[in-house]
Design a protein around this motif. Sequence first.
Motif, PDB file in Angstrom:
ATOM      1  N   VAL A 350       0.854  -1.186   0.000  1.00 38.74           N
ATOM      2  CA  VAL A 350       0.000   0.000   0.000  1.00 38.74           C
ATOM      3  C   VAL A 350       0.889   1.234   0.000  1.00 38.74           C
ATOM      4  O   VAL A 350       1.840   1.324   0.794  1.00 38.74           O
ATOM      5  N   TYR A 351       0.592   2.184  -0.918  1.00 38.32           N
ATOM      6  CA  TYR A 351       1.257   3.490  -0.936  1.00 38.32           C
ATOM      7  C   TYR A 351       0.241   4.525  -0.466  1.00 38.32           C
ATOM      8  O   TYR A 351      -0.896   4.564  -0.961  1.00 38.32           O
ATOM      9  N   VAL A 352       0.638   5.366   0.474  1.00 39.43           N
ATOM     10  CA  VAL A 352      -0.223   6.450   0.951  1.00 39.43           C
ATOM     11  C   VAL A 352       0.454   7.779   0.647  1.00 39.43           C
ATOM     12  O   VAL A 352       1.617   7.999   1.036  1.00 39.43           O
ATOM     13  N   VAL A 361       5.187   3.828   2.366  1.00 36.83           N
ATOM     14  CA  VAL A 361       5.030   2.531   1.709  1.00 36.83           C
ATOM     15  C   VAL A 361       4.958   1.442   2.771  1.00 36.83           C
ATOM     16  O   VAL A 361       5.777   1.418   3.700  1.00 36.83           O
ATOM     17  N   TYR A 362       4.002   0.515   2.606  1.00 39.15           N
ATOM     18  CA  TYR A 362       3.782  -0.578   3.556  1.00 39.15           C
ATOM     19  C   TYR A 362       3.775  -1.884   2.755  1.00 39.15           C
ATOM     20  O   TYR A 362       2.805  -2.172   2.035  1.00 39.15           O
ATOM     21  N   ALA A 363       4.846  -2.686   2.877  1.00 37.86           N
ATOM     22  CA  ALA A 363       5.037  -3.826   1.977  1.00 37.86           C
ATOM     23  C   ALA A 363       4.998  -5.168   2.696  1.00 37.86           C
ATOM     24  O   ALA A 363       5.137  -5.237   3.923  1.00 37.86           O
ATOM     25  N   HIS A 364       4.851  -6.247   1.885  1.00 34.57           N
ATOM     26  CA  HIS A 364       4.798  -7.650   2.335  1.00 34.57           C
ATOM     27  C   HIS A 364       3.546  -7.959   3.141  1.00 34.57           C
ATOM     28  O   HIS A 364       3.540  -8.861   3.982  1.00 34.57           O
ATOM     29  N   LEU A 365       2.459  -7.201   2.891  1.00 34.97           N
ATOM     30  CA  LEU A 365       1.241  -7.374   3.676  1.00 34.97           C
ATOM     31  C   LEU A 365       0.585  -8.730   3.405  1.00 34.97           C
ATOM     32  O   LEU A 365       0.620  -9.243   2.291  1.00 34.97           O
ATOM     33  N   LEU A 396       6.955  -6.389   8.352  1.00 32.11           N
ATOM     34  CA  LEU A 396       6.507  -5.237   7.578  1.00 32.11           C
ATOM     35  C   LEU A 396       7.721  -4.447   7.116  1.00 32.11           C
ATOM     36  O   LEU A 396       8.577  -4.073   7.928  1.00 32.11           O
ATOM     37  N   HIS A 397       7.802  -4.180   5.804  1.00 30.58           N
ATOM     38  CA  HIS A 397       8.810  -3.271   5.276  1.00 30.58           C
ATOM     39  C   HIS A 397       8.137  -1.909   5.092  1.00 30.58           C
ATOM     40  O   HIS A 397       7.130  -1.782   4.409  1.00 30.58           O
ATOM     41  N   PHE A 398       8.715  -0.881   5.733  1.00 31.82           N
ATOM     42  CA  PHE A 398       8.114   0.442   5.748  1.00 31.82           C
ATOM     43  C   PHE A 398       9.095   1.468   5.195  1.00 31.82           C
ATOM     44  O   PHE A 398      10.277   1.481   5.567  1.00 31.82           O
ATOM     45  N   GLU A 399       8.608   2.315   4.296  1.00 35.94           N
ATOM     46  CA  GLU A 399       9.455   3.366   3.710  1.00 35.94           C
ATOM     47  C   GLU A 399       8.774   4.724   3.837  1.00 35.94           C
ATOM     48  O   GLU A 399       7.540   4.824   3.842  1.00 35.94           O
TER      49      GLU A 399
END
Length: 453
Positions: A350-352, A361-365, A396-399
């Motif tokens: 998900v990109y917000v 960015v919130y990845a590997h959900l 969770l990979h967060f950017e």
Amino acid sequence: MTHGLTTARTALLERIAQGIQKHPRRITAFVAAVLLTGGGGAFAVASLGPDPADLPVRLVELPVESLASGVALADLTDTGGFSLYRSEQVRSTDTAESLLQRMGVADPLAAAFLRRDTLVQRNLLGRTGRLVSAETSDDHSLQRLTARWAHDDSGNFKRLVVEKTDKGFVSRIETAPLTASTRLAGGVIHSSLFAATDASNIPDGVAVQLAELFSADIDFRRALRKGDRFSVVYETLVADGEPLRSGRVLSAEFVNNGKTHQALWFQEPGSDKGAYYTLDGQSKRRAYLASPLEFSRVTSGFAMRFHPILQKWRAHLGTDFAAPTGTPVRTVGDGVVDFAGVQNGFGNVVYVKHRNQHVTVYAHLNRIDVKKGQSVSQGQNIGTVGATGWATGPHLHFEFRVAGQHQDPMVIARQSEAAAPVSAAARPAFDRLASTMRIELSSAALIEQASAE
């Protein structure tokens, strides 16, 4: 002559004794007055007083009627039995038999009812941590079993009651209001925050709130120092007189590396929401949260790392949070969902988009709970932790990107602007509450110091 003196002396002593018995208060007042006049007076009183060994002794005998008069011995021993009470917490491995046995219940009929009852199966067995109490007769047969839990923030709790009747056991679910009590606690950091809160018997829920409160001020992963200390005032939610779970942190103080940070929960009159402020009225809420998860273990920070799949060193342009699959993931700030779907090595992502060309960015959900174009607010759940895409395990990979450039999310969170302070109209009420909380935090610090000594 000697016999006459002895007789006179005996008569005098008897008259003195009778006088003391008839006028004890007057004699006491006289002695007290003499004693107050000084040592000489005290000596005179001691010289004139009779020897207690020579005073007459009278034996008084009065009839006392027995409380059990006219009652047969069998009636006295037949008390009709008594009740035994015991409380426990349900374990994930509990069966009906193991739970009852641990609570001192020996009742095959009760165990059989618990095994087949729908309400018990749905709300008790297998529900780890739920508080349960049992009332038994003196032969350890079950009379009443009660389980309590609070599954939401409504201010109420659920009560499962299993009760013995003339027709056998019955069960029902009841709803009742929780009551809140205030507790004070404190601790000193020797290794980690959770180790310190455990040592002070502070619930994990309170420890998580502490980390959340001061996450924009303190890097709990790298900046804690041995000897740092904290004080906290928090709610305990009570059901039927039994503490059920911890509630909200009402105020807290954390001294990190010599610098003091404070927080106070305050709800302005007329508002339906509260927030945390410093004790001088500045808001603790910032434009961005420091973490997309509630306090968690950071496994890989914003730095170079050896990639576990590509097997080479490369820049890690985000932060990895280790957490079990299904852990809720929240957006760190207000914004609009720019992308929600599957993307290469990110898997479910998900990109917000936020203001000022900021993107998170919130990845590997494991699961995505929002759609493209949807508005989201700070703290809103957007999905759950998983291991989709290029991931060796659930995390969770967060950017955080600013104008397309990757930035350290912790730095951005600390530098983001704070919300508005307490309004002028609410300031008098806030100052009164802050004054009270300063006293309670000082008391909490004293409790911690006393327990440490």
